[in-house]
Scaffold this motif. Sequence first.
Motif, PDB file in Angstrom:
ATOM      1  N   TYR A 207       0.541  -1.065   0.085  1.00 44.66           N
ATOM      2  CA  TYR A 207       0.200  -0.120  -0.157  1.00 44.66           C
ATOM      3  C   TYR A 207       0.624   1.374   0.308  1.00 44.66           C
ATOM      4  CZ  TYR A 207      -4.143  -2.620   0.324  1.00 44.66           C
ATOM      5  OH  TYR A 207      -5.526  -3.513   0.382  1.00 44.66           O
ATOM      6  N   GLU A 208       1.752   1.107   0.323  1.00 43.53           N
ATOM      7  CA  GLU A 208       3.367   2.179   0.545  1.00 43.53           C
ATOM      8  C   GLU A 208       3.434   2.399  -0.508  1.00 43.53           C
ATOM      9  OE1 GLU A 208       4.577   5.290   2.480  1.00 43.53           O
ATOM     10  OE2 GLU A 208       3.999   4.535   4.163  1.00 43.53           O
TER      11      GLU A 208
ATOM     12  N   PHE B  82       0.402  -8.748  -6.169  1.00 42.70           N
ATOM     13  CA  PHE B  82      -0.877  -8.093  -5.843  1.00 42.70           C
ATOM     14  C   PHE B  82      -1.330  -7.767  -7.459  1.00 42.70           C
ATOM     15  CE2 PHE B  82      -0.190  -8.184  -1.225  1.00 42.70           C
ATOM     16  CZ  PHE B  82      -0.495  -9.066  -0.815  1.00 42.70           C
ATOM     17  N   GLY B  83      -2.036  -8.262  -7.506  1.00 42.30           N
ATOM     18  CA  GLY B  83      -2.848  -7.712  -9.141  1.00 42.30           C
ATOM     19  C   GLY B  83      -3.677  -5.962  -8.624  1.00 42.30           C
ATOM     20  N   ASN B  84      -4.471  -5.540  -7.505  1.00 44.07           N
ATOM     21  CA  ASN B  84      -4.908  -4.971  -6.701  1.00 44.07           C
ATOM     22  C   ASN B  84      -5.595  -4.645  -5.696  1.00 44.07           C
ATOM     23  OD1 ASN B  84      -7.475  -6.637  -6.082  1.00 44.07           O
ATOM     24  ND2 ASN B  84      -7.958  -7.752  -8.030  1.00 44.07           N
ATOM     25  N   ASP B  85      -5.172  -3.396  -5.148  1.00 43.94           N
ATOM     26  CA  ASP B  85      -5.822  -3.127  -3.379  1.00 43.94           C
ATOM     27  C   ASP B  85      -6.522  -4.091  -2.853  1.00 43.94           C
ATOM     28  OD1 ASP B  85      -4.281  -1.040  -4.032  1.00 43.94           O
ATOM     29  OD2 ASP B  85      -5.795   0.124  -4.541  1.00 43.94           O
ATOM     30  N   LEU B  86      -7.731  -4.462  -3.848  1.00 46.00           N
ATOM     31  CA  LEU B  86      -8.556  -5.881  -2.856  1.00 46.00           C
ATOM     32  C   LEU B  86      -7.622  -7.023  -2.373  1.00 46.00           C
ATOM     33  CD1 LEU B  86     -11.306  -6.336  -2.056  1.00 46.00           C
ATOM     34  CD2 LEU B  86     -11.910  -7.327  -3.754  1.00 46.00           C
TER      35      LEU B  86
ATOM     36  N   PRO C  94      -4.712  -8.148  -0.781  1.00 47.90           N
ATOM     37  CA  PRO C  94      -3.808  -8.120   0.164  1.00 47.90           C
ATOM     38  C   PRO C  94      -5.696  -8.043   1.690  1.00 47.90           C
ATOM     39  CG  PRO C  94      -3.123  -6.637  -1.223  1.00 47.90           C
ATOM     40  CD  PRO C  94      -4.027  -6.408  -1.681  1.00 47.90           C
ATOM     41  N   LEU C  95      -6.633  -7.546   1.262  1.00 46.59           N
ATOM     42  CA  LEU C  95      -7.303  -7.014   2.242  1.00 46.59           C
ATOM     43  C   LEU C  95      -8.134  -8.810   2.334  1.00 46.59           C
ATOM     44  CD1 LEU C  95      -8.590  -3.574   1.355  1.00 46.59           C
ATOM     45  CD2 LEU C  95      -6.949  -4.227   3.138  1.00 46.59           C
ATOM     46  N   GLU C  96      -8.674  -9.401   1.138  1.00 44.71           N
ATOM     47  CA  GLU C  96      -8.978 -10.620   0.755  1.00 44.71           C
ATOM     48  C   GLU C  96      -8.130 -11.733   1.429  1.00 44.71           C
ATOM     49  OE1 GLU C  96     -12.211 -10.174  -2.570  1.00 44.71           O
ATOM     50  OE2 GLU C  96      -9.804 -10.990  -3.196  1.00 44.71           O
TER      51      GLU C  96
END
Length: 171
Positions: free
Chosen positions: A30-31, A79-83, A85-87
């Motif tokens: 995210y950073e 990761f391919g998108n911001d969702l 890591p959350l998943e």
Amino acid sequence: MDKHVAELINKQINAEFYSGYLYLSFADYYEERGLKGFAHWYLIQAQEERDHALIMRNYLHSNGEKVTLSAIDEPGNSFGNDLEPLEAALEHEKFVTSLINAIYAAADDVHDYRTMQWLDWFVNEQGEEEENAQDLVARMKLFGGDAKSLYDLDQECAARVYTQAAPLATA
């Protein structure tokens, strides 16, 4: 203390340190994306996982057991998108819950009620961890596609404040 229960707690110490390492990798993701609020959220999450490991370490020592630290595996995430890591965090928290439940079951098998009572804090904590992770996933799905909403979500994550785990405050 039952040796098998102590062994499981010892393994859990290393699993908690791995969780911290995993969450640091999420913070880095995210950073690098410019989402400093999400990075902050996961830096705090990493600190909480370290706290969990230390609580377990203290418990083993207070019961005359040896603590054995092992190597921490590399998270190895991309990761391919911001969702994503959350998943991944939600799935990881579910996995950690299963590990805590296994320790609880082992303590129950040998009638180690003191350890079971001590584990109650972790059982409750895991409920909170899963709920928080699920909430972030749901909110990203709802709002993450809109730049303004994503900014607002990032700001909310930036407002998270670290609070030392209660069992450490009394240690």
